[in-house]
Motif scaffolding. Structure first.
Motif, PDB file in Angstrom:
ATOM      1  N   VAL A 215      44.500  68.773 -18.990  1.00  0.00           N
ATOM      2  CA  VAL A 215      45.507  69.812 -18.939  1.00  0.00           C
ATOM      3  C   VAL A 215      46.613  69.348 -18.001  1.00  0.00           C
ATOM      4  O   VAL A 215      46.351  68.859 -16.905  1.00  0.00           O
TER       5      VAL A 215
ATOM      6  N   GLY B 195      48.540  75.812 -18.044  1.00  0.00           N
ATOM      7  CA  GLY B 195      49.099  74.495 -18.299  1.00  0.00           C
ATOM      8  C   GLY B 195      50.156  74.573 -19.382  1.00  0.00           C
ATOM      9  O   GLY B 195      50.341  75.598 -20.034  1.00  0.00           O
TER      10      GLY B 195
ATOM     11  N   TYR C 228      48.103  70.410 -23.428  1.00  0.00           N
ATOM     12  CA  TYR C 228      46.637  70.323 -23.532  1.00  0.00           C
ATOM     13  C   TYR C 228      46.295  69.140 -24.438  1.00  0.00           C
ATOM     14  O   TYR C 228      46.692  69.100 -25.606  1.00  0.00           O
TER      15      TYR C 228
END
Length: 259
Positions: A258, A245, A248
């Protein structure tokens, strides 16, 4: 003289000497008690005077004589501050009676030095005062303009207390961008909660309000939110970053995301 009268006369004659002996004996006992009492009183007075003389001598030796005066002030635990800076702040005069040194007041004056986190001032008989200093440790820095118009870094400890400035960013210390100085203690709580591996990968922190703290970790964005529950957020983000990702979000650690 009848026989009964003769008997009574004989009894009176016999009793009188006994009564006199008893009275004499009681008088001697009372006199002896008085003498003992006077002796005890005299001993008590002498003992009291002797004690007062000893105490007076001790007070003189400790509080007024040159035998127990301050001859040196030893300083330990400094790296940013010099020993002379600490001595000057302590304001403990030499050659004065050691017993009269107000260690609490001296410690309070030393705590007024920005780099000092804690300090302990102790008398060491017969002639020394020791000053044990604990200096602050930097947790992060804040970039700011210097008095010459250039760039400098304000060093802040884990409690959010700024205590010195340096011309270059210290190696391994994260730089924070903060609008409100009141947020420094929040950032201290966040940085302190980061595990060592995560802290090493954190290159920047932004805080535009108490609820909008954002970290840059390994070129990825971590939306931290507020400083509340920072210990839990640190645990969650470590697990969360195992997933691919770019963003976060642990602002609500019970419901991380994410993106």
């Amino acid at each position: 003289m009848s026989r009964s009268e003769e008997s009574r006369s004989r009894r009176r004659t016999e009793v009188r000497p006994v009564r006199g002996a008893v009275i004499n004996d009681m008088g001697e006992r009372l006199a002896e008690r008085r003498r003992r009492g006077r002796r005890r009183l005299l001993v008590g007075v002498v003992a009291t005077l002797a004690t007062l003389l000893v105490l007076s001598g001790a007070v003189f030796v400790v509080g007024f004589s040159p035998w127990m005066t301050v001859r040196q002030v030893n300083v330990t635990g400094t790296s940013m501050l010099t020993e002379d800076q600490v001595r000057q702040a302590a304001a403990i005069g030499l050659d004065g009676p050691l017993v009269r040194v107000d260690t609490d007041a001296a410690a309070e004056r030393i705590r007024g030095l920005a780099p000092v986190s804690d300090v302990k001032v102790v008398r060491k008989w017969p002639h020394t005062v020791t000053v044990q200093v604990t200096e602050r440790v930097g947790a992060f820095v804040v970039e700011q303009k210097s008095s010459t118009g250039g760039k400098e870094y304000l060093v802040v400890d884990a409690s959010g207390t700024p205590y010195t400035t340096v011309p270059t960013k210290p190696k391994g210390m994260v730089a924070a961008e903060v609008i409100d100085p009141a947020l420094l203690d929040d950032l201290g709580a966040v940085v302190t909660a980061l595990p060592e591996d995560l802290a090493k990968k954190t290159t920047a922190i932004e805080a535009y309000s108490a609820d909008s703290i954002v970290l840059t970790v390994d070129k990825k964005q971590v939306i931290w939110g507020s400083a509340e529950r920072s210990d839990l957020k640190a645990q969650v983000v470590v697990a969360l970053m195992k997933h691919k990702g770019k963003v976060y979000d642990v602002s609500a650690p019970d419901f991380p995301a994410v993106k």
